[in-house]
Design a protein around this motif. Structure first.
Motif, mmCIF file in Angstrom:
data_model
loop_
_atom_site.group_PDB
_atom_site.id
_atom_site.type_symbol
_atom_site.label_atom_id
_atom_site.label_comp_id
_atom_site.label_asym_id
_atom_site.label_seq_id
_atom_site.Cartn_x
_atom_site.Cartn_y
_atom_site.Cartn_z
ATOM 1 N N GLN A 119 -2.264 -4.669 -4.178
ATOM 2 C CA GLN A 119 -3.029 -3.146 -3.825
ATOM 3 C C GLN A 119 -3.564 -3.450 -2.936
ATOM 4 O O GLN A 119 -5.502 -3.664 -3.406
ATOM 5 N N ASP A 132 0.825 -0.992 -0.416
ATOM 6 C CA ASP A 132 -0.263 0.293 -0.185
ATOM 7 C C ASP A 132 0.953 1.327 0.244
ATOM 8 O O ASP A 132 1.675 2.080 0.903
ATOM 9 N N PRO A 133 0.845 1.583 -1.974
ATOM 10 C CA PRO A 133 0.890 1.412 -2.342
ATOM 11 C C PRO A 133 1.889 0.556 -2.608
ATOM 12 O O PRO A 133 2.946 0.099 -2.020
ATOM 13 N N ILE A 134 1.802 -0.058 -4.064
ATOM 14 C CA ILE A 134 2.515 -0.597 -4.747
ATOM 15 C C ILE A 134 3.818 0.009 -5.576
ATOM 16 O O ILE A 134 3.597 0.909 -6.509
#
Length: 568
Positions: A367, A354-356
């Protein structure tokens, strides 16, 4: 009135280029008016239909220099590494390349003889002179200078359109669809990217909006805008990441895929966080460079001993590896580099993020979406049914995630995650606080890696010096060594932007579990006692590792002590 020597040469060169006929040449040579200076250029473009660029090429040939089309040359942050920007702007010169030990420099004035000599003394390199158009060189400094990607014209437009004083316009006249606001938001992001910024802060004050960049861990003010521009700028950024522009009372998180909004080939994503502050909404944007790949393990700053230990740990079949440190300490990059190193077709790797931040080939990444209930805990539960060998969880934030993580590590999976603690030994206390039993921690934990990023001393201008008595004492206590160390040059150089530092390097504290440590965790010993056990087992503390970087000349004593406290 006869033409001057250079004007005659320009006319003859244009004739040689088949841009003027013999009759036209004679007419120009015998022209009654004074054609020196810009008058000849104006006459050639107005009456003889010769383009400005053709005149420029002829002028270059007339003074025996190669013409260089500066308008098509793209400035980069490296342009002014050898010659300071102020010098270039003052003397209307522009470094445009390098061939061996020869520096290619575009000059607006072909008859300048002192400047090439000064550049040669400054850089220690020979100078190859090229001719550039004065207007093009000036335009580069106004529009494209790295570090001011054309803010001037946009800020002027904003001033003209929205007024620069607090009372100039009504707030609803400034909208997120206004042309200058769209340009401004794009240019703030582009400028930050070119300067190597990690975070952009947009902060509303009482009478203005301040834009700050975090570069190499240090926040620097970049821009001040009229207060009335703030809401429109924030609304524009919210639109770019599909957030609710009507909701100004609650924090929101989003993501900008920037290549949708620019034609400059800047392929970056931005992790956006908005928050209601006392003078309006503030925005912080973390830049995620999709073109930047993960670094190899050897480039992360691990000492030889720590690298060997860490590589042994990530090859283990099961157990838990935790990385700890504050936001922006390089945890994600280390995790990605570790996964890249052990990734192979025989292994199934799942990540919950979170996030990628970076997309890795051959690794299945998920995600998180809190709004629909996809949290780290629910992702972890799903992964345990998906036959993984290695699981990466972005962060252990709560008891539920911690419990499932420990369970995964105890049931034949290698689990890698991050945690927010100050150093490696205090991780045990943090997990106990979350409600994990000490015997569960000791039986699942393989290793804890605490890390920080500290600024590198600029390779070009760092200065060797003898340590002061206090510095010598610190070095001897940490390493049992003292000798010459490096300091940052007070005024820096063009390469480091005058700061004395360029880039960052990681420092690490690697706590590997041993029998004595497992016993200590099970007995519920305090963090200070656990630290002593680890140090007896060969752990180098963050402070000791930072002193090792000082010894190797990678950083300075001031930087090391500012980031990591001394060991008691």
């Amino acid at each position: 009135m006869p033409l001057g020597k250079i004007q005659t040469q320009i006319v003859s060169k244009l004739a040689a280029m088949a841009r003027l006929t013999d009759v036209q040449v004679q007419a120009l040579v015998n022209h009654p008016a004074d054609l020196n200076g810009d008058a000849l250029d104006k006459l050639l473009t107005d009456e003889y239909r010769v383009t400005a660029f053709q005149i420029f090429v002829a002028r270059a040939k007339a003074v025996n220099m190669s013409p260089f089309n500066v308008a098509r040359w793209k400035l980069t942050p490296q342009t002014f590494e050898r010659i300071p920007q102020e010098f270039c702007q003052e003397n209307l010169v522009l470094p445009v390349g390098q061939v061996g030990d020869m520096l290619l420099v575009a000059f607006a004035n072909p008859f300048e003889v002192n400047i090439p000599v000064k550049i040669q003394e400054m850089t220690g390199m020979k100078v190859a002179r090229l001719l550039g158009r004065e207007k093009d060189i000036k335009d580069k400094f106004v529009k494209e200078t790295p570090g001011s990607v054309g803010f001037e014209d946009v800020v002027q437009q904003i001033g003209a359109e929205f007024g620069t004083s607090a009372d100039a316009v009504e707030a609803d006249e400034v909208t997120e669809d206004s042309g200058p606001i769209i340009q401004l938001s794009n240019r703030i992001i582009e400028d930050a990217y070119y300067l190597g910024t990690s975070d952009i802060h947009i902060e509303p004050q009482e009478k203005e909006v301040v834009v700050r960049y975090r570069i190499d861990g240090i926040c620097k003010e970049k821009l001040r805008l009229p207060a009335k521009v703030g809401p429109a700028l924030v609304a524009r950024l919210k639109i770019m990441c599909n957030l609710d522009i009507a909701e100004r009372r609650l924090p929101q998180d989003g993501r900008i895929v920037f290549k949708q909004y620019t034609k400059k080939g800047v392929d970056i994503d931005l992790r956006v966080s908005t928050a209601p502050l006392n003078h309006g909404e503030g925005v912080v944007m973390r830049i995620l460079d999709k073109q930047k790949s993960t670094l190899p393990m050897t480039a992360l700053g691990f000492s030889e001993d720590n690298l060997r230990k860490y590589r042994d740990v990530i090859q283990q079949p099961y157990g838990m590896i935790l990385h700890c440190g504050p936001t922006g300490s390089g945890k994600s990059m280390t995790l990605y580099s570790a996964l890249n190193e052990i990734n192979s077709p025989e292994l199934v790797i799942r990540t919950a993020e979170d996030p990628i931040e970076y997309t890795l080939a051959g690794i299945n990444q998920m995600q998180m979406h809190k709004q629909i209930g996809l949290t780290f805990a629910s992702a972890l539960r799903a992964f345990l049914r998906q036959d993984p060998d290695i699981i990466l969880v972005g962060e252990i934030r709560d008891k539920e995630t911690a419990n499932i993580a420990v369970e995964a590590a105890l049931t034949g999976h290698l689990l890698i995650s991050t945690l927010h603690t100050n150093d490696a030994p205090s991780t045990v206390a943090r997990m106990t606080d979350m409600g994990i039993e000490p015997f569960m921690i000791s039986s699942s934990l393989l290793c804890v890696c605490a890390q920080r990023l500290i600024r590198r001393a600029c390779k070009t201008c760092k200065v060797q010096s003898e340590p002061t008595p206090r510095e010598k004492e610190i070095l001897e206590k940490a390493l049992g060594w003292s000798g010459p160390i490096y300091k940052a040059a007070p005024k820096g150089c063009p390469k480091c932007g005058g700061s004395g530092y360029k880039g960052r390097v990681g420092i690490h504290e690697l706590m590997i579990t041993t029998e004595e440590l497992i016993e200590g965790i099970n007995k519920g010993l305090e963090t200070a006692e656990l630290k002593k056990i680890c140090m007896r087992g060969g752990m180098k503390t963050l402070h000791q590792d930072s002193m090792l970087k000082v010894k190797d000349g990678l950083t300075t004593m001031e930087e090391a002590i500012a980031n990591v406290p001394l060991d008691l």
